[in-house]
Design an enzyme around this catalytic site. Sequence first.
Site, PDB file in Angstrom:
ATOM      1  CD  GLU A 258      -2.939  -1.211   2.260  1.00  6.33           C
ATOM      2  OE1 GLU A 258      -2.916  -0.310   3.119  1.00  6.33           O
ATOM      3  OE2 GLU A 258      -3.744  -2.150   2.294  1.00  6.33           O
ATOM      4  CG  HIS A 276      -6.289   0.209   4.431  1.00  7.61           C
ATOM      5  ND1 HIS A 276      -5.147  -0.482   4.776  1.00  7.61           N
ATOM      6  CD2 HIS A 276      -7.157   0.023   5.469  1.00  7.61           C
ATOM      7  CE1 HIS A 276      -5.311  -1.048   5.972  1.00  7.61           C
ATOM      8  NE2 HIS A 276      -6.537  -0.753   6.402  1.00  7.61           N
TER       9      HIS A 276
END
Length: 316
Positions: A258, A276
């Site tokens: 990420e 997220h």
Amino acid sequence: MSTDRVVVVADPIDREALVRLGQGPCRVVDASGDPKSLPQHLADAWGLIVRSRTKVTKELLASAPRLEIVARAGVGVDNVDLNATAARGIRVVNAPAAATESVAELALTFYLLLVRGLSSSIASTRSGKWERGTHGHELAGKTVGFVGYGRIAREVAKLVEPFHATTLAFDPFVPASGDRTTMVPFFDLLQRSDIVSVHAASTEENRHLLNARAFEMMKPGAFLVNVARGALVDEAALLAALSSGRLGGAALDVYEVEPPMNRELLAHPNVIPTPHMGASTHEAQARAGTDTVDEVLRALRGEPLTALVPVPGGSR
Ligand code: MLT
């Protein structure tokens, strides 16, 4: 009361919670707006508050010789080296219930978007087309299989009950669900679910649990939803299963890396990607801040803690 102890806030937390912490018996150093300044503040830190941006590694701990508590303003503690904190006797606490509703609602939203095929309808209408042909399915009567049956999956199970969906779950740590969800072995869950929904914590053992073999066992056209941690899903295998048409679609809030690197996966027409954000609602962040600050205040006052993360391989 003494304010000698320094609590360093490394990542942004709810503003009101920060103000309350400032009224406690400590000196608060808010380094959240300037991550580069963190090392210089750690030398005096008694407490450290993080979200997921700051990685609490052995190296970071080495620069915090006085540290006694790490507080994670969220659920997952995969950004904290729990072996390293345990070796130093540093307590780790989290906010396990703060995001339950928010993450569960995101999972439900994903189910509805996927089964109804809404992404393509929205994109085509936005592009000026008017496609009213028979399209998508109902959630009613479908089977949702939860990989991991903790707090969030249990909340999702409640949310899908009014849709008359059947719920299955696989969780090696949960022998009986205690509710209407049926616990099943992992392969049964894959074979019987219309939606496989990932809710397990990430561990070394379950890395890539959802891999090429798992996708091969899923119902043709079934959907995958991941609101837990990216490491549980083999993204290359997922892309292959989507591209071959084996899977009908996926909704992903979390990724192996990420921000995510796999542009092809993100751009796939049958993938719904989000950044997220499961726990990022105003409500969940307010609760995460409050719960975390309350726990740090309890620690400062020497009171019993309520959200102590267990030490790996034992209890303390
Ligand atoms: C959590 O574990 O709390 C969520 O994934 C969100 C976050 O990382 O803050």
